[in-house]
Design an enzyme around this catalytic site. Sequence first.
Site, PDB file in Angstrom:
ATOM      1  N   ASP A 214       0.869  -1.170   0.000  1.00  0.00           N
ATOM      2  CA  ASP A 214       0.000   0.000   0.000  1.00  0.00           C
ATOM      3  C   ASP A 214       0.913   1.229   0.000  1.00  0.00           C
ATOM      4  OD1 ASP A 214      -2.372   1.641   0.487  1.00  0.00           O
ATOM      5  OD2 ASP A 214      -1.592   1.819   2.526  1.00  0.00           O
TER       6      ASP A 214
ATOM      7  N   ASP B  83      -0.166   5.204   1.002  1.00  0.00           N
ATOM      8  CA  ASP B  83      -0.416   6.135   2.110  1.00  0.00           C
ATOM      9  C   ASP B  83      -0.621   5.390   3.422  1.00  0.00           C
ATOM     10  OD1 ASP B  83      -1.199   9.163   1.014  1.00  0.00           O
ATOM     11  OD2 ASP B  83      -1.339   7.574  -0.464  1.00  0.00           O
TER      12      ASP B  83
END
Length: 244
Positions: A16, A18
């Site tokens: 991922d 953020d």
Amino acid sequence: MALPEQIVTVDAILFDLDGTLIDSTPGVISAWKTFAEEYKLGSHLPIVQKTHGRRLADTLRDETICNIQDTKLLDSEILRFEDLVIQGSPVALEGAIEFLAQLDSHHDMRTRWTIVTSASRYYATQCIPKCEIPVPASGFVTADDVSEGKPKPAPYLEGAKKLGIDVTKCLVIEDAPSGVQAGNSAGAKTLAVCTSHKREDFENCSEEIKRPTYIIDDLTRVRVNWENSKIRLTIDTRRGPDLD
């Protein structure tokens, strides 16, 4: 009880962005404060927590949030929101650059990782170099590349496909329960980093989300090397105080 250090061997890693590799919290909070005022949503902080990890398009379209159904308006608001986040000066999280440098240090590992983000390609293209995060050799997956966002499995299935690796042989690294759910649903092993959520949030996941395979405080707790054509990770799952 889980061992303090665990060894896991995988063919590829799907990150991922953020909250996992970069911290964009100040910009996200500022953007939601602006949008909450304009769309009369009340306090922005519950929205920040509720929507973390989801595609911005899905959030802005949500009837209980901004309820933007017009496609042109939605597209322009996504760009405006993401520009506000970028103006908040996102930075790489502790351990992220070093972790990715380890992966890029071996020519075979360089093609065995990618980024799978709920943000747009515009945002990812801006933020990755701004945070001095290396661009994955195989490119990355954004909200623009899938028809369904996290917590659906589509983003991580697309990430594995981009690398040409069976998703069940991948490790998904996430900071949000919705992302962990996406990784679990895709069939990957999952590693949760406690940067935006408490460890208890992952230890007490609902049956729908399912507990991540591993939980760590941050990316400084992982070491990687290339062994027998696989990525070998040494994962320190202890809580911070347990290191004393």
